[in-house]
Design a protein around this motif. Structure first.
Motif, short mmCIF file in Angstrom:
data_model
loop_
_atom_site.label_atom_id
_atom_site.label_comp_id
_atom_site.label_asym_id
_atom_site.label_seq_id
_atom_site.Cartn_x
_atom_site.Cartn_y
_atom_site.Cartn_z
N ALA A 101 -11.28 -0.32 -2.58
CA ALA A 101 -12.05 0.82 -2.11
C ALA A 101 -13.54 0.49 -2.05
O ALA A 101 -14.03 -0.35 -2.79
CB ALA A 101 -11.83 2.01 -3.05
N THR B 127 -8.81 4.86 -5.87
CA THR B 127 -7.40 4.93 -5.50
C THR B 127 -6.90 3.63 -4.90
O THR B 127 -5.74 3.54 -4.51
CB THR B 127 -7.15 6.09 -4.52
OG1 THR B 127 -7.98 5.90 -3.37
CG2 THR B 127 -7.45 7.44 -5.17
N CYS B 128 -7.78 2.62 -4.85
CA CYS B 128 -7.39 1.31 -4.31
C CYS B 128 -8.30 0.25 -4.93
O CYS B 128 -9.49 0.49 -5.13
CB CYS B 128 -7.54 1.31 -2.79
SG CYS B 128 -7.11 -0.26 -2.00
N ARG C 35 -5.45 10.50 -0.08
CA ARG C 35 -5.86 9.09 0.06
C ARG C 35 -5.20 8.46 1.29
O ARG C 35 -4.06 8.77 1.64
CB ARG C 35 -5.54 8.28 -1.20
CG ARG C 35 -4.10 7.96 -1.39
CD ARG C 35 -3.88 7.27 -2.73
NE ARG C 35 -2.52 6.81 -2.81
CZ ARG C 35 -2.12 5.56 -2.61
NH1 ARG C 35 -3.00 4.62 -2.36
NH2 ARG C 35 -0.85 5.23 -2.68
N ASP C 36 -5.94 7.59 1.91
CA ASP C 36 -5.43 6.88 3.08
C ASP C 36 -5.68 5.38 2.95
O ASP C 36 -5.82 4.67 3.93
CB ASP C 36 -6.03 7.43 4.37
CG ASP C 36 -7.55 7.32 4.40
OD1 ASP C 36 -8.15 6.82 3.43
OD2 ASP C 36 -8.14 7.73 5.41
N ASP C 37 -5.73 4.91 1.70
CA ASP C 37 -5.98 3.50 1.44
C ASP C 37 -4.89 2.63 2.07
O ASP C 37 -3.71 2.82 1.79
CB ASP C 37 -5.98 3.23 -0.08
CG ASP C 37 -6.94 4.13 -0.83
OD1 ASP C 37 -8.10 4.21 -0.41
OD2 ASP C 37 -6.50 4.75 -1.82
N ARG C 38 -5.31 1.70 2.90
CA ARG C 38 -4.37 0.75 3.51
C ARG C 38 -5.05 -0.59 3.71
O ARG C 38 -4.74 -1.33 4.61
CB ARG C 38 -3.87 1.30 4.86
CG ARG C 38 -3.01 2.53 4.71
CD ARG C 38 -2.44 3.04 6.02
NE ARG C 38 -1.86 2.00 6.82
CZ ARG C 38 -2.16 1.78 8.11
NH1 ARG C 38 -3.02 2.55 8.73
NH2 ARG C 38 -1.60 0.81 8.79
N TYR C 39 -6.01 -0.88 2.85
CA TYR C 39 -6.81 -2.08 3.04
C TYR C 39 -5.94 -3.33 3.18
O TYR C 39 -6.12 -4.11 4.11
CB TYR C 39 -7.79 -2.27 1.86
CG TYR C 39 -8.58 -3.53 2.00
CD1 TYR C 39 -9.73 -3.56 2.77
CD2 TYR C 39 -8.15 -4.72 1.43
CE1 TYR C 39 -10.46 -4.72 2.94
CE2 TYR C 39 -8.85 -5.89 1.59
CZ TYR C 39 -10.01 -5.89 2.36
OH TYR C 39 -10.70 -7.04 2.53
N ARG D 280 -16.85 -3.36 -0.30
CA ARG D 280 -15.86 -2.78 -1.19
C ARG D 280 -16.28 -3.04 -2.62
O ARG D 280 -17.14 -3.85 -2.89
CB ARG D 280 -14.46 -3.31 -0.91
CG ARG D 280 -14.33 -4.80 -1.06
CD ARG D 280 -12.99 -5.28 -0.51
NE ARG D 280 -12.99 -6.70 -0.43
CZ ARG D 280 -13.51 -7.42 0.55
NH1 ARG D 280 -14.08 -6.84 1.57
NH2 ARG D 280 -13.46 -8.73 0.53
N CYS E 114 0.82 -1.22 0.00
CA CYS E 114 0.00 0.00 0.00
C CYS E 114 0.86 1.27 0.00
O CYS E 114 0.56 2.23 -0.71
CB CYS E 114 -0.93 0.02 1.21
SG CYS E 114 -2.09 -1.36 1.28
#
Length: 189
Positions: free
Chosen positions: A135, A131-132, A165-169, A181, A115
């Motif tokens: 998401a 962005t992921c 963005r804070d995508d950290r899935y 999602r 990520c």
């Protein structure tokens, strides 16, 4: 399929990549056979850990075959050595056969999430920016374009979305991860 690969190679493609998702109990016993089939050819097989790419594929963490296990299986018969990434943000880790018979890759998004170095975004057919891959919602670019935004305004909006963005899935994923999602097929995988 192999004839199609040969045709693609004949018309000038330098590198051919084939991706295969590995799922425990389904095709994990075929990893070595797949690697051997393409060993010594210009085809690079990239083994992908079975991912929870939405809610419809019945994903279960127990079905994931870690990339390290895949590489160990291949290297036990055909020794491998790691290669450096070909470019910043490359999602596949790459190994070459020590005897020079080609290379294989592994995408470890479950066991080794990337990520923090991700450089990918996707736009859906209806104009939403994701962005992921994991998401739960996208950002509506179509509305901006239909409202007549300038190129500079679009560029500023994209930069703002990307920088915020804070995508950290994948880093936060657990067996109890919420399932809301986007389906990967919706945004082009």
């Amino acid at each position: 399929m192999l004839d199609g690969i040969r045709v693609a190679q004949d018309v000038g493609f330098d590198a051919i990549k084939i991706n295969t998702v590995v799922k425990r109990g389904v095709n994990d016993d075929d990893v070595l056979a797949i690697a051997e089939h393409f060993r010594g050819t210009p085809v690079t097989v990239r083994f992908i850990e079975f991912m929870d790419v939405g809610t419809t594929n019945g994903w279960n963490l127990d079905q994931v075959v870690p990339s390290a296990e895949i590489i160990e299986r291949i290297s036990a018969v055909h020794p491998l050595e790691p290669l450096r990434p070909a470019y910043r943000g490359e999602t596949a880790n790459r190994w070459r056969y020590v005897d020079g018979a080609g290379e294989v890759g592994a995408i470890s998004s479950v066991t080794e999430p990337f990520c923090g170095s991700c450089t990918r975004a996707r736009i859906s057919a209806d104009g939403k920016l994701f962005t992921c891959l994991f998401a739960s919602r996208g950002h509506d670019l179509r509305a901006l374009l239909r409202d007549g935004c300038t190129d500079a305004e679009l560029e500023a909006a994209l930069a703002g979305i990307w920088n915020a963005r804070d995508d950290r899935y994948s880093e936060l994923r657990t067996a109890d991860t919420p399932t809301e999602r986007i389906e990967m097929s919706y945004i082009g995988g």
